[in-house]
Design an enzyme around this catalytic site. Structure first.
Site, PDB file in Angstrom:
ATOM      1  N   ASP A 406       0.773  -1.252  -0.121  1.00  0.00           N
ATOM      2  CA  ASP A 406       0.105   0.071   0.059  1.00  0.00           C
ATOM      3  C   ASP A 406       0.889   1.117  -0.130  1.00  0.00           C
ATOM      4  O   ASP A 406       1.988   1.101   0.301  1.00  0.00           O
ATOM      5  CB  ASP A 406      -0.839  -0.143   1.194  1.00  0.00           C
ATOM      6  CG  ASP A 406      -1.910   1.137   1.319  1.00  0.00           C
ATOM      7  OD1 ASP A 406      -2.302   1.550   0.327  1.00  0.00           O
ATOM      8  OD2 ASP A 406      -2.593   1.267   2.458  1.00  0.00           O
ATOM      9  N   GLU A 409       2.783   5.046  -3.907  1.00  0.00           N
ATOM     10  CA  GLU A 409       2.947   6.101  -5.185  1.00  0.00           C
ATOM     11  C   GLU A 409       4.005   6.775  -5.124  1.00  0.00           C
ATOM     12  O   GLU A 409       4.468   6.980  -6.220  1.00  0.00           O
ATOM     13  CB  GLU A 409       1.433   6.950  -4.849  1.00  0.00           C
ATOM     14  CG  GLU A 409       0.231   6.437  -5.128  1.00  0.00           C
ATOM     15  CD  GLU A 409      -0.231   5.529  -4.110  1.00  0.00           C
ATOM     16  OE1 GLU A 409       0.128   5.777  -2.977  1.00  0.00           O
ATOM     17  OE2 GLU A 409      -0.876   4.432  -4.237  1.00  0.00           O
ATOM     18  N   ASP A 480      -8.742   3.388  -2.893  1.00  0.00           N
ATOM     19  CA  ASP A 480      -9.726   3.769  -1.829  1.00  0.00           C
ATOM     20  C   ASP A 480     -11.023   4.188  -2.654  1.00  0.00           C
ATOM     21  O   ASP A 480     -11.256   5.387  -2.611  1.00  0.00           O
ATOM     22  CB  ASP A 480      -9.313   4.826  -0.928  1.00  0.00           C
ATOM     23  CG  ASP A 480      -8.189   4.581  -0.190  1.00  0.00           C
ATOM     24  OD1 ASP A 480      -8.144   3.110   0.105  1.00  0.00           O
ATOM     25  OD2 ASP A 480      -7.471   5.020   0.467  1.00  0.00           O
TER      26      ASP A 480
HETATM   27  O1  MIG Z   1      -4.066   6.153   4.496  1.00  0.00           O
HETATM   28  O2  MIG Z   1      -3.659   0.837   5.494  1.00  0.00           O
HETATM   29  O3  MIG Z   1      -6.116   2.498   0.105  1.00  0.00           O
HETATM   30  O4  MIG Z   1      -6.596  -0.184   1.584  1.00  0.00           O
HETATM   31  O5  MIG Z   1      -6.893   0.135   4.447  1.00  0.00           O
HETATM   32  C1  MIG Z   1      -5.027   5.032   4.486  1.00  0.00           C
HETATM   33  C2  MIG Z   1      -4.878   1.813   5.777  1.00  0.00           C
HETATM   34  C3  MIG Z   1      -4.016   3.650   4.347  1.00  0.00           C
HETATM   35  C4  MIG Z   1      -5.035   2.992   2.375  1.00  0.00           C
HETATM   36  C5  MIG Z   1      -5.491   1.678   1.422  1.00  0.00           C
HETATM   37  C6  MIG Z   1      -6.416   1.039   2.283  1.00  0.00           C
HETATM   38  C7  MIG Z   1      -5.976   0.716   3.738  1.00  0.00           C
HETATM   39  C8  MIG Z   1      -5.676   1.796   4.437  1.00  0.00           C
HETATM   40  N1  MIG Z   1      -4.732   2.710   3.718  1.00  0.00           N
END
Ligand code: MIG
Length: 755
Positions: A406, A409, A480
């Site tokens: 996650d 980017e 998201d």
């Molecule tokens: O800023 O890890 O897209 O799936 O549950 C949120 C917490 C960070 C973004 C991800 C989401 C995940 C969440 N993350």
């Protein structure tokens, strides 16, 4: 403007043009694929997407014809003019793609008055009228040219009349069709027009821009802030050839482990082992099949990656093994940001070895993410990737089965990383500007290599950010989304366009991540998602719970019904992956991929194909209990209503809340398994074949579903033929070592196969 062609030479597959100051190249990679290359930044391609460049000699002829130099292959004619203007024709002389010769028509400048008004209301505006990019190509656009692909961009299937940016972006707002960028950058698009179809892959990792007629209806353009003008042109008889050509260069989605196609449950905020145990228990209690539970950032110690929060989750490995006994696989989240903490080994190792990105002055660059102040592993450096790959052992040793990447980017809480932060591009020093869009790609690649080395199995990696070619290493989810009907609607074009862009193993957060899901929305979402390869219900901390049992019996029953259907269809999905590794074609397909001559499907956003045989028309409108379904040419048969439908027209089809209109094409031979609570609960000894009317041919694959033995040929390939209701079974390959105890045929009218 490059000026006049002074000279040209053929060197292997390359035709090198000299324009005095600069050289430019046309390289023939296959008779239907050419690369156009102007080395503004460097002479090498340095592609992250294309790791193995085909170098077999291709036959082509070069000649001078009038004011052009022509390059003729078996399939294409490329005409190169002064200023490196390029026009590409089919072999029969049909013009496919021409450079636009005029100047771009920028928007008129804003008047002082308008500027002042807009600023007074707080809008961020500049007088700007569009930008000529340092690196750009402008192509003639036909009146009814359509555009597809481009990865995860928001909006509808056809990207015409919109503009986009490729700059991996985590934008927390509800994704709408005026977004120019999301998490992924896949600068590949397919254009479909009256005279044919072709694709262009603009292999440039800098911030890039694409404008499909929004600026002007006579042309479209793509450009980037820096780097080379380096793009690939793919032609083909049909759209599928273009997708195959693109994946021929950038790689296909590899066959996944069988269990990864099962149902998965996740939520940010399952904040203790007790909660996870309870979720696992409920799935088995309610007899809703489920294979995988995801652990979000809550499981870590202070959001330090590769640590385990023992206080809330118990001894490392204990919970994982416990739920493993009940058939659950565990996927753990890993973010790239490493907490600044002298007492934390991952931070210390990275600092000692110089593995984190630096400021131009040479200090380690610090921003902030979940753990507070954090530093960024420099994944473009092969040594950093090896280090990170090794770190996966921490998870693998605990019994983790897959890794979820996650925030890659990369996301940052204190503003975007400055363009000049120092990153590495393999053997060279580079910048954030150049490496941003491949940060997620390189992270996923390192993760893949680590899991592969540790387990010998087909790695299961899920990523949010990626670049072209990432399909070789990772699956992806669309980030998201929110519990909005518009996001359910968007799931179809978004997943279909990802598939056209090479990413076959993709899915959305079922039920929506942000905002509060409703009972009806969850039902409709599971009905659609049954066919999305990544089949995961996930939601955000703070939002309403949305596990299948949260909204009462009816909603739970509907969820169970469709999750069971998924488990029955697993062999069909697996076969599609098996084929897809060869052809590059995705599992979820827009109808235009196979029926591109039919204008009715050019903008069809609420139906899709699964492989070539199934057509799904989920309800994506709140309150609807019936909907119009368009059928392409041929005869189609309802999976549930057992009715016959003729192609080339619309039907009004009933779809009460517990129904998703799904149809099989004439000749379909649909392989189904019995429902299990999880993959591997029992051996798959019986294969059922639902045989639909018409003449059919189908190849079904069987192997161990876990490792790479299939690449050495250790699999079975069954070949089924059906004619006039009669089925013949053959075996094209018999090398797995096991076969089914029974292969049963089921008449399509028979409701029994469907649980
Ligand atoms: O800023 O890890 O897209 O799936 O549950 C949120 C917490 C960070 C973004 C991800 C989401 C995940 C969440 N993350």
């Amino acid at each position: 403007m490059l000026g006049e062609i002074r000279d040209y030479q053929v060197d292997g597959n390359k035709v090198c043009f000299s324009f005095g100051e600069r050289e430019a190249f046309v390289e023939v990679l296959r008779e239907d694929i050419v690369n156009i290359f102007v080395p503004y930044e460097c002479n090498e391609h340095r592609s992250k997407a294309i790791e193995v460049r085909p170098d077999e000699k291709v036959v082509f002829e070069v000649a001078e014809a009038g004011d052009a130099v022509t390059i003729c292959t078996e399939k294409l004619i490329v005409k190169v003019y002064n200023d490196f203007y390029i026009d590409i024709y089919k072999k029969d002389g049909t013009l496919l793609c021409a450079d636009y010769r005029g100047a771009r028509r920028m928007r008129p400048l804003l008047s002082e008055k308008s500027l002042a008004v807009l600023k007074a209301e707080g809008h961020e505006v500049s007088a700007g009228s569009g930008t000529e990019y340092k690196v750009q190509a402008v192509k003639v656009m036909d009146a009814n040219e359509k555009f597809y692909g481009l990865g995860d961009k928001t909006g509808f299937l056809n990207k015409r009349d919109y503009e986009f940016e490729n700059w991996n972006t985590d934008n927390p707002q509800a994704h709408t069709e005026d977004f120019r960028a999301l998490y992924k950058s896949i600068p590949f698009f397919i254009t479909l027009k009256d005279t044919g179809v072709y694709g262009i892959f603009f292999d440039n990792t800098y911030h890039s821009y694409m404008n499909f007629g929004k600026e002007c209806r006579d042309y479209y353009y793509f450009g980037a802030e820096n780097g080379n003008l380096d793009y690939y042109f793919f032609s083909g008889e049909k759209m599928a050839d273009v997708v195959s050509g693109y994946t021929y260069l950038t790689g296909t989605t590899p066959l996944p482990q069988f269990w990864t196609l099962g149902y998965q449950q996740s939520r940010w905020g399952y904040d203790s082992a007790a909660v996870i145990r309870d979720v696992a228990k409920k799935y088995r209690e309610y007899e809703i099949p489920c294979d995988t539970i995801h652990l979000d950032i809550d499981y870590m110690e202070g959001y330090r990656v590769f640590t385990w929060n023992e206080k809330d989750y118990g001894k490392p490995g204990k919970l994982i093994n416990e739920i493993k006994d009940a058939g659950f696989k565990t996927v753990c989240i890993i973010d790239p940001g490493v907490k600044v903490d002298e007492n934390y080994d991952v931070y210390r190792e990275g600092i000692e070895n110089g593995y984190f990105a630096k400021t131009p002055e040479g200090d380690v660059y610090v921003n902030a993410v979940w753990p507070g102040d954090a530093v960024y592993p420099d994944f473009g450096n092969p040594k950093v990737r090896t280090w990170w790959a090794g770190k996966q052992n921490y998870l693998m040793d605990m019994g983790v089965d897959g890794v979820w990447n996650d925030m890659n980017e990369p996301a940052s809480f204190h503003g975007e990383l400055p363009a000049d932060v120092v990153f590495t591009d393999e053997d060279l020093q580079s910048t954030h500007a150049a490496m941003h869009n491949v940060y997620g790609h390189n992270m996923a690649k390192a993760t893949y290599e680590g899991i592969k080395a540790a387990s010998g199995k087909r790695p299961f990696v899920i990523t949010r950010a990626c670049y072209a070619g990432s399909q070789k290493y990772t699956t992806a989810w669309t980030g998201d989304n929110q519990s909005l009907w518009s996001h359910l609607q968007m799931a179809i074009p978004q997943l279909c366009n990802l598939g056209l862009s090479g990413m076959s193993f993709v899915g959305t957060d079922i039920g929506g991540f942000g905002a509060d899901c409703t009972p009806e929305l969850l039902c409709r979402w599971i009905e659609l998602a049954v066919f999305s390869p990544l089949f995961r219900n996930h939601s955000s901390n703070g939002c309403i719970y949305q596990e299948p049992w949260q909204f009462g019996k009816e909603v739970m029953d509907i969820n169970r019904k469709f999750i069971k259907l998924r488990y029955q269809l697993l062999p069909y999905l697996y076969d599609l992956f098996f084929e897809g590794e060869k052809t590059g074609l995705p599992v979820m397909r827009p109808l235009v991929l196979h029926y591109e001559k039919d204008p009715e499907v050019w903008n069809l956003n609420d139906e899709f194909l699964v492989g070539e045989n199934l057509l799904a028309a989920p309800v994506v409108m709140q309150g609807a209990t019936r909907r119009m379904v368009y059928f392409p040419v041929g005869t189609w048969y309802g999976l549930f209503d057992k009715k016959e439908y003729q192609g080339g027209r619309y039907y009004m089809v009933e779809a009460p809340l517990d129904t998703c209109p799904i149809f099989a094409k004439e000749g379909t031979i649909l392989p189904v398994y019995e429902v299990m609570q999880y993959v591997g609960e029992r051996p798959y000894d019986v294969l059922k074949l639902v045989v639909y009317p018409g003449e059919g041919h189908y190849v079904h694959y069987q192997d161990n579903g876990t490792d790479f033995a299939y690449r050495e040929g250790y699999y079975n390939a069954y070949e089924f033929e059906s004619r006039d209701g009669k089925l013949t079974i053959g075996m094209r390959k018999d090398a797995y070592g096991k076969t089914y105890k029974e292969i049963e045929t089921v008449d399509w009218h028979d409701a029994k196969w469907f649980a």
